[in-house]
Motif scaffolding. Structure first.
Motif, PDB file in Angstrom:
ATOM      1  N   PHE A   1     -13.630  23.238   0.942  1.00  0.00           N
ATOM      2  CA  PHE A   1     -13.758  23.410  -0.507  1.00  0.00           C
ATOM      3  C   PHE A   1     -13.656  24.897  -0.821  1.00  0.00           C
ATOM      4  O   PHE A   1     -14.258  25.717  -0.122  1.00  0.00           O
ATOM      5  CB  PHE A   1     -15.100  22.856  -0.997  1.00  0.00           C
ATOM      6  CG  PHE A   1     -15.207  22.700  -2.487  1.00  0.00           C
ATOM      7  CD1 PHE A   1     -14.287  21.951  -3.185  1.00  0.00           C
ATOM      8  CD2 PHE A   1     -16.235  23.305  -3.186  1.00  0.00           C
ATOM      9  CE1 PHE A   1     -14.390  21.799  -4.570  1.00  0.00           C
ATOM     10  CE2 PHE A   1     -16.341  23.171  -4.559  1.00  0.00           C
ATOM     11  CZ  PHE A   1     -15.415  22.410  -5.250  1.00  0.00           C
TER      12      PHE A   1
ATOM     13  N   HIS B   1      -9.969  16.971  -3.545  1.00  0.00           N
ATOM     14  CA  HIS B   1     -11.362  17.430  -3.646  1.00  0.00           C
ATOM     15  C   HIS B   1     -12.140  16.689  -4.742  1.00  0.00           C
ATOM     16  O   HIS B   1     -13.083  17.245  -5.306  1.00  0.00           O
ATOM     17  CB  HIS B   1     -11.397  18.933  -3.931  1.00  0.00           C
ATOM     18  CG  HIS B   1     -10.838  19.781  -2.838  1.00  0.00           C
ATOM     19  ND1 HIS B   1     -11.401  19.866  -1.593  1.00  0.00           N
ATOM     20  CD2 HIS B   1      -9.748  20.597  -2.816  1.00  0.00           C
ATOM     21  CE1 HIS B   1     -10.696  20.704  -0.843  1.00  0.00           C
ATOM     22  NE2 HIS B   1      -9.691  21.152  -1.552  1.00  0.00           N
TER      23      HIS B   1
ATOM     24  N   GLU C   1     -16.094  16.511  -4.243  1.00  0.00           N
ATOM     25  CA  GLU C   1     -16.776  17.784  -4.495  1.00  0.00           C
ATOM     26  C   GLU C   1     -16.689  18.143  -5.978  1.00  0.00           C
ATOM     27  O   GLU C   1     -17.656  18.639  -6.569  1.00  0.00           O
ATOM     28  CB  GLU C   1     -16.160  18.898  -3.654  1.00  0.00           C
ATOM     29  CG  GLU C   1     -16.318  18.709  -2.155  1.00  0.00           C
ATOM     30  CD  GLU C   1     -15.126  18.003  -1.530  1.00  0.00           C
ATOM     31  OE1 GLU C   1     -14.382  17.326  -2.294  1.00  0.00           O
ATOM     32  OE2 GLU C   1     -14.931  18.118  -0.307  1.00  0.00           O
TER      33      GLU C   1
END
Length: 397
Positions: A249, A305, A308
Motif C-alpha cells: 500500500f 487496493h 485498504e
C-alpha cells in the motif's frame, strides 16, 4: 519583459529551485509565479513538518538519495539561518506478529540506504516512547521536525536578495512555445521565459500539457486527514511514532507527529480527494473528479487496493475507527483525547496501468523542465531536488 528563467509554483520545490538558479546563474533574471496570495499554500503548507530520514525508499532511487542528503542539508540550512528545528528521532513499531518480518525488511533497507538505524525490543521502544505498546521497533535517529512554511519564507528572502522576483496571485492560464523560449499567458498579463521550470505540484501535469507534453501519468489528489491531541494529552508522545508500513500500500499509515510548536498531530489517513485543491471533506470539483473517474489508471489502482481504500474511507467518516488505528500504537488514546485538524492534499502521479509513480519524476523538454511527481518527502529533499533540477539546465541557456 523576457526573463531568463520562470519557475511556476511557489511551494518548497519551486522556491528551492529558484534559489539554486540564482546561485548558478547570478547574472540571470529569475521569476517565480505563484497563483495563490501567499507562498507554500498547498502541499508545503499542509504537511506534517517531518524532516524525513530516507528509510522507506528503494535504495538508489532519487527519493532515497535526495532524502538522506536533504535531511542533512535541511538541518544545516536551519542552523545557518536560525530557524527552529529539532532532530528528535523516530520509532517505527510492529504491533502484530505478521509485521515483524516487515520491520526486519525495513531495518535492512535503512542499512542499505546508509542510515544509522537501530533495532529495538518492545522494552527499548518504551525508553523512547513510554506509552507505545508494540512487539518491537526501529529507531531512526536522524528524523526531525521543522516548520516548512518558515523554511519557504527564508528561501524567498534569499531569492530576493539574489535579485530574483516573486509574484503572487499570478495564475498561468496558457503556455505557448516560441523560437526563443515560452510565452506565458497569466491572469495578470503575458510574460516570456527563455527557460521554463514547472514546479506546480497539484497542477503540474496540466501545465506540462499546456506546454505541449503528454506525461505518461496523471496527478491524482489524495486527502490526508489529521486529528490533534488535546494539550493535556501531549505527554503521550515525545517525538515521532510510526507503524510499519504495508509494502503493498503506497501510504505510511496513521502515525503520531510532534510539531515544532509542541502540538501533537495524529494521522493522516489517505482518501481520494474530490477536488485537487479542496481541503473540505465535501468540496467537489466536477472537472477534477471527472478526470479521475475517466482515467483507467485510477480504476486499476482501486481494484488492486480496494480493501485498504475502504478502510481509509471508513476512518475518514468514523472517528471511532480512526481512534482504533491510533490505539494500535498507543492504547491509552480515546475519542475525547483528539480534535479535528486541517487536512492536507498529496499530489500523486498515477500511471495508466494503475501503478503509482514511486520516485521523484522530472521531465526534460525543449528549454523546459517539468517536475511531475514530488510528494512527500519532497519538503525534506527540497534543497537536493532544487540543486538536481538546476544541474540539468544546459549552459548557456
Amino acid at each position: 519583459m523576457t526573463h531568463d528563467f520562470v519557475v511556476i509554483g511557489g511551494g518548497i520545490v519551486g522556491l528551492a529551485t529558484a534559489l539554486f538558479l540564482g546561485q548558478r546563474f547570478p547574472q540571470a533574471t529569475v521569476l517565480v509565479l505563484e497563483k495563490e496570495a501567499r507562498l507554500a499554500f498547498h502541499q508545503t503548507g499542509h504537511n506534517s513538518g517531518v524532516i524525513h530520514s530516507g528509510i522507506y525508499y528503494k535504495p538508489g532511487s532519487f527519493k532515497a538519495q535526495f532524502t538522506k542528503a536533504g535531511n542533512q542539508a535541511m538541518v544545516e540550512f536551519c542552523q545557518t539561518h536560525d530557524l527552529p528545528y529539532e532532530v528528535c528521532g523516530k520509532v517505527i513499531v510492529a504491533t502484530q506478529p505478521t509485521e515483524l518480518p516487515l520491520l526486519e525488511n525495513l531495518y535492512q533497507r535503512g542499512l542499505q540506504n546508509g542510515l544509522a538505524v537501530q533495532k529495538l525490543s518492545s522494552e527499548q521502544v518504551k525508553e523512547h516512547e513510554p506509552y507505545v505498546h508494540c512487539l518491537g521497533g526501529i529507531y531512526v535517529p536522524t528524523s526531525g521536525i521543522v516548520d516548512y512554511r518558515q523554511v519557504c519564507q527564508k528561501y524567498a528572502e534569499l531569492i530576493q536578495q539574489q535579485g530574483g522576483e516573486i509574484r503572487l496571485q499570478h495564475q498561468v492560464l496558457n503556455i505557448l512555445k516560441t523560437s526563443t523560449g515560452y510565452t506565458l499567458e497569466t491572469n495578470q498579463g503575458e510574460m516570456s521565459a527563455r527557460f521554463l521550470i514547472n514546479c506546480a505540484g497539484l497542477q503540474s501535469d496540466r501545465l506540462a500539457r499546456l506546454a505541449g507534453l503528454e506525461p505518461e501519468a496523471k496527478i491524482v489528489p489524495f486527502r490526508g486527514e489529521y486529528y490533534e491531541l488535546r494539550p493535556e494529552k501531549r505527554y503521550l508522545v515525545k517525538g515521532l511514532i510510526y507503524p510499519v508500513p504495508n509494502p503493498e500500500f503506497p501510504f505510511l499509515g496513521v502515525h503520531f507527529t510532534r510539531m515544532i510548536d509542541g502540538s501533537i498531530h495524529a494521522g493522516p489517513n489517505a482518501v481520494l480527494n474530490l477536488k485537487r485543491e479542496g481541503y473540505g471533506k465535501l468540496e467537489v470539483d466536477l472537472k477534477d473528479l471527472g478526470e479521475v473517474l475517466t482515467y483507467p489508471g485510477f480504476w486499476r489502482l482501486a481494484r488492486r487496493h480496494w480493501q485498504e481504500g475502504l478502510q481509509e474511507i471508513i476512518r475518514s467518516w468514523s472517528k471511532p475507527a480512526f481512534v482504533r488505528s491510533l490505539q494500535q500504537l498507543i492504547p491509552e488514546v480515546t475519542e475525547d483525547d483528539i480534535i479535528p485538524n486541517p487536512a492536507g492534499i498529496r499530489a500523486q502521479a498515477l500511471q495508466q496501468d494503475g501503478r503509482l509513480v514511486e520516485d521523484f519524476w522530472i521531465i526534460e523538454a525543449d528549454q523546459a523542465l517539468h517536475v511531475c511527481n514530488a510528494p512527500s518527502p519532497a519538503a525534506t529533499a527540497s534543497l537536493e531536488i532544487g540543486k538536481a533540477i538546476v544541474a540539468r539546465i544546459p549552459e548557456p541557456i
